[in-house]
Design an enzyme around this catalytic site. Structure first.
Site, PDB file in Angstrom:
ATOM      1  CG  ASP A  96     102.721  14.152  91.291  1.00 42.61           C
ATOM      2  OD1 ASP A  96     102.542  12.928  91.404  1.00 42.61           O
ATOM      3  OD2 ASP A  96     102.935  14.734  90.209  1.00 42.61           O
ATOM      4  CG  ASP A 196     104.429   8.993  89.694  1.00 38.07           C
ATOM      5  OD1 ASP A 196     104.332   9.734  88.707  1.00 38.07           O
ATOM      6  OD2 ASP A 196     105.384   8.208  89.874  1.00 38.07           O
ATOM      7  CD  GLU A 246     101.845   8.801  85.291  1.00 33.89           C
ATOM      8  OE1 GLU A 246     102.468   9.235  84.318  1.00 33.89           O
ATOM      9  OE2 GLU A 246     102.416   8.456  86.347  1.00 33.89           O
ATOM     10  CG  HIS A 320     105.701  16.151  84.461  1.00 30.08           C
ATOM     11  ND1 HIS A 320     104.382  15.805  84.670  1.00 30.08           N
ATOM     12  CD2 HIS A 320     106.451  15.174  85.006  1.00 30.08           C
ATOM     13  CE1 HIS A 320     104.347  14.668  85.329  1.00 30.08           C
ATOM     14  NE2 HIS A 320     105.585  14.252  85.548  1.00 30.08           N
ATOM     15  CG  ASP A 321     106.102  12.395  82.500  1.00 33.16           C
ATOM     16  OD1 ASP A 321     107.170  12.840  82.974  1.00 33.16           O
ATOM     17  OD2 ASP A 321     105.248  11.802  83.188  1.00 33.16           O
TER      18      ASP A 321
HETATM   19  C1  GLC Z   1     105.387   9.276  86.217  1.00 31.69           C
HETATM   20  C2  GLC Z   1     105.838  10.711  86.250  1.00 31.69           C
HETATM   21  C3  GLC Z   1     107.204  10.793  85.647  1.00 31.69           C
HETATM   22  C4  GLC Z   1     108.137   9.950  86.471  1.00 31.69           C
HETATM   23  C5  GLC Z   1     107.619   8.527  86.618  1.00 31.69           C
HETATM   24  C6  GLC Z   1     108.325   7.803  87.718  1.00 31.69           C
HETATM   25  O1  GLC Z   1     105.239   8.786  84.938  1.00 31.69           O
HETATM   26  O2  GLC Z   1     104.903  11.515  85.615  1.00 31.69           O
HETATM   27  O3  GLC Z   1     107.674  12.106  85.533  1.00 31.69           O
HETATM   28  O4  GLC Z   1     109.397   9.908  85.882  1.00 31.69           O
HETATM   29  O5  GLC Z   1     106.250   8.491  86.956  1.00 31.69           O
HETATM   30  O6  GLC Z   1     107.982   8.333  88.969  1.00 31.69           O
END
Ligand code: GLC
Length: 551
Positions: A96, A196, A246, A320-321
């Site tokens: 990641d 990310d 993402e 995880h979010d």
């Molecule tokens: C993404 C991750 C999340 C994190 C955010 C900032 O959305 O999945 O867990 O808090 O980025 O890095």
């Protein structure tokens, strides 16, 4: 080029997967211990969320050093062993990469703070007065997106926590640093990367106030984002690796560019619109029942739009979010098993690459915490405070956090019915839901009719039937308020997928199960025995037949 269409990715949140050294926090050696479990399930790639040195303000998404392993999670030797042991089982490790920002403890930021101009240029600093924010943008974790550094008389931008400073991608030196990090991991035998919030990396030339929103329209899918991605992928030599971005608040048009192979950016994208159908007016902290017709529309728009434009979706409900989907769009009590299976099938037969998030394959549910002290996530704690200040009672605020907290997806993996669910020998960093006594991997593996076996079958089917990986898609039952239905086909085979998203019987506007059967379709997989004229609560039925007519 690497073909990812018949692959399945399993996401591991190392902190909550398996503890091996008795500190209540999962670690790399814990993952090693569970590789056979993952192989049996059928995963091709394991995406590990960040385990790099970090102050852990945002559980590792605040990276202080991109090239080592945080001692909490193990050592570089453990990681090398994991890469090699996973490889022996035909699984690749994906890392990641949090490249939109670094932790403020990263040495680049520390140098910037000590006055080094070159390193200040790694971030987004603006001269200013302590009482005048450079813009009115909001941090995604609540509060303003800027922090003042009195010693420098400058503000820095942080779209997330105040300890997560946004990098300045306009600076070529920053881009070179990031490519170097990718080369480093590629050499170690890492097989893919998840990037990310990567559609937020290109900030606008001019920073201005947003009078319509929180600022996101200025930096989401920003001016140079496609250029930056192309350059990074090319120069780091990662074209043939599995890559997934993402994409926060993005558009279909941009996602086509991010993921169409001709653009040479990424292999696939995560988008989130389908996970906002239970946000009232798009607001995460305002509860609403899931709007199923809206969910259906979003699936259709994205599936057809990406198909048309040659893009590729990552298919997922959990990570995880996110709260657990069985608690969110399913029914985690009366129809726990049925709804978990239906939800799984509803996306596994779509066009894209499915992601299974740890615990999803055994039907893990939301945490069910009763007190704010049980939560750990920075976003949940910030918003609890915000909700209370807005005048919500403790009970109301807890109810909202209970539904929406990211900790719902972060509770430790439930391996057994025993002490600490077999996750650890000591009290874990985040409490384990009581239901681990009946929801756990051991029981699920023993029961042939379990959610776990259903997932395993879905993954196997993707490899057996080319139509799942390669076929075209079209949607049916478009006006049906309860049932999501689509058809997949290639030259050899057709599939019809029927999913009842309600905890009650649902009729079909078009063909019923009996019609399919009369026409000679065979049932490929489902979550009830036999079939009825209508779909039973949360029923999924998937039919197949050899392709006959020309499309
Ligand atoms: C993404 C991750 C999340 C994190 C955010 C900032 O959305 O999945 O867990 O808090 O980025 O890095």
């Amino acid at each position: 080029m690497l073909d990812i269409r018949d692959k399945v990715v399993y996401q591991i949140y190392p902190r909550s997967f398996q503890d091996s050294d008795g500190d209540g926090i999962g670690d790399l050696r814990g993952i090693l211990r569970r590789l056979d479990y993952l192989r049996t399930l059928g995963a091709d790639y394991l995406w590990l969320t960040p385990f790099f040195p970090s102050p852990q303000r945002d559980n590792g998404y605040d990276v202080a050093d991109y090239r080592s392993v945080d001692p909490r999670f193990g050592t570089m030797a453990d990681l090398e062993e994991l890469i090699s042991e996973a490889g022996k089982r035909n699984m690749g490790i994906m890392l990641d990469m949090v490249f939109n920002h670094t932790s403020t403890e990263h040495e680049w930021f520390q140098k910037a703070l000590s006055g080094n101009q070159d390193y200040q240029d790694y971030y987004i600093f603006r001269e200013g007065e302590p009482d005048k924010l450079p813009t009115n943008w909001a941090s995604k974790f609540g509060g303003p997106a800027w922090e003042y550094v009195p010693g420098l008389s400058k503000w820095y931008l942080h779209l997330f926590d105040v300890t997560q400073a946004d990098l300045n991608w306009e600076n070529p030196a920053v881009r070179e640093e990031l490519k170097d990090i990718l080369r480093f991991w590629k050499e170690k035998g890492i097989r893919g990367f998840r990037f990310d919030v990567v559609n937020l990396i290109s900030k606008p030339e001019r920073f201005e106030d947003d009078f319509e929103g929180d600022g996101r329209r200025f930096y989401t899918d920003g001016p140079h984002v496609h250029e930056f991605l192309q350059e990074m992928v090319r120069d780091a030599g990662i074209e043939d690796m599995v890559t997934v971005g993402e994409m926060s608040s993005t558009s279909i048009e941009n996602c086509i560019r991010y993921s169409n192979p001709a653009e040479k950016e990424l292999a696939m994208v995560f988008s989130f619109h389908h996970l906002k159908v239970d946000y009232r007016d798009g607001k995460k902290w305002e509860l609403m029942d899931a709007d199923i017709p809206a969910l259906k529309q979003l699936f259709a728009d994205w599936q057809l739009g990406m198909q048309e434009g040659g893009g590729w979706n990552a298919l997922f409900y959990n990570n995880h979010d996110q709260p657990r989907v069985v608690s969110r769009f399913g029914d985690d009590k009366k129809y726990w098993k049925e709804s978990a299976k239906m939800l799984a099938a509803s996306i596994h037969f779509m066009r894209g690459t499915p992601y299974v998030y740890q615990g999803e394959e055994i039907g893990m549910t939301n945490a069910g915490y009763q007190a704010i002290e049980e939560y750990s996530d920075v976003e949940s704690l910030n918003y609890y405070g915000i909700l209370r200040r807005e005048g919500k009672s403790e009970q109301e605020a807890l109810h909202i956090i209970g539904e929406r907290s990211r900790d719902n997806g972060r509770t430790p993996m439930q391996w057994t019915a025993g002490a600490y669910a077999g996750f650890s020998e000591v009290e874990p960093w985040l409490s384990i839901p009581e239901n681990h006594r009946c929801i756990n991997a051991e029981l699920e593996q023993q029961d042939e009719d379990s959610i776990w076996h259903f997932y395993r079958r879905l993954i196997a089917l993707r490899k057996e039937r080319k139509v799942i990986a390669e076929g075209k898609i079209e949607f049916m039952e478009r006006e049906n308020p309860d049932v999501l239905s689509y058809r997949r086909w290639n030259e050899q085979e057709e599939l019809a997928v029927l999913c009842n998203f309600r905890g009650k019987h649902a009729g079909l506007l078009g063909k019923s199960p009996a019609d399919y059967e009369r026409e000679g379709w065979q049932k490929l997989i489902g979550n009830y025995d036999g079939s009825e004229e209508r779909l039973r609560p949360f029923e999924v039925l998937v039919y197949t037949r050899a392709k006959r007519t020309k499309q």
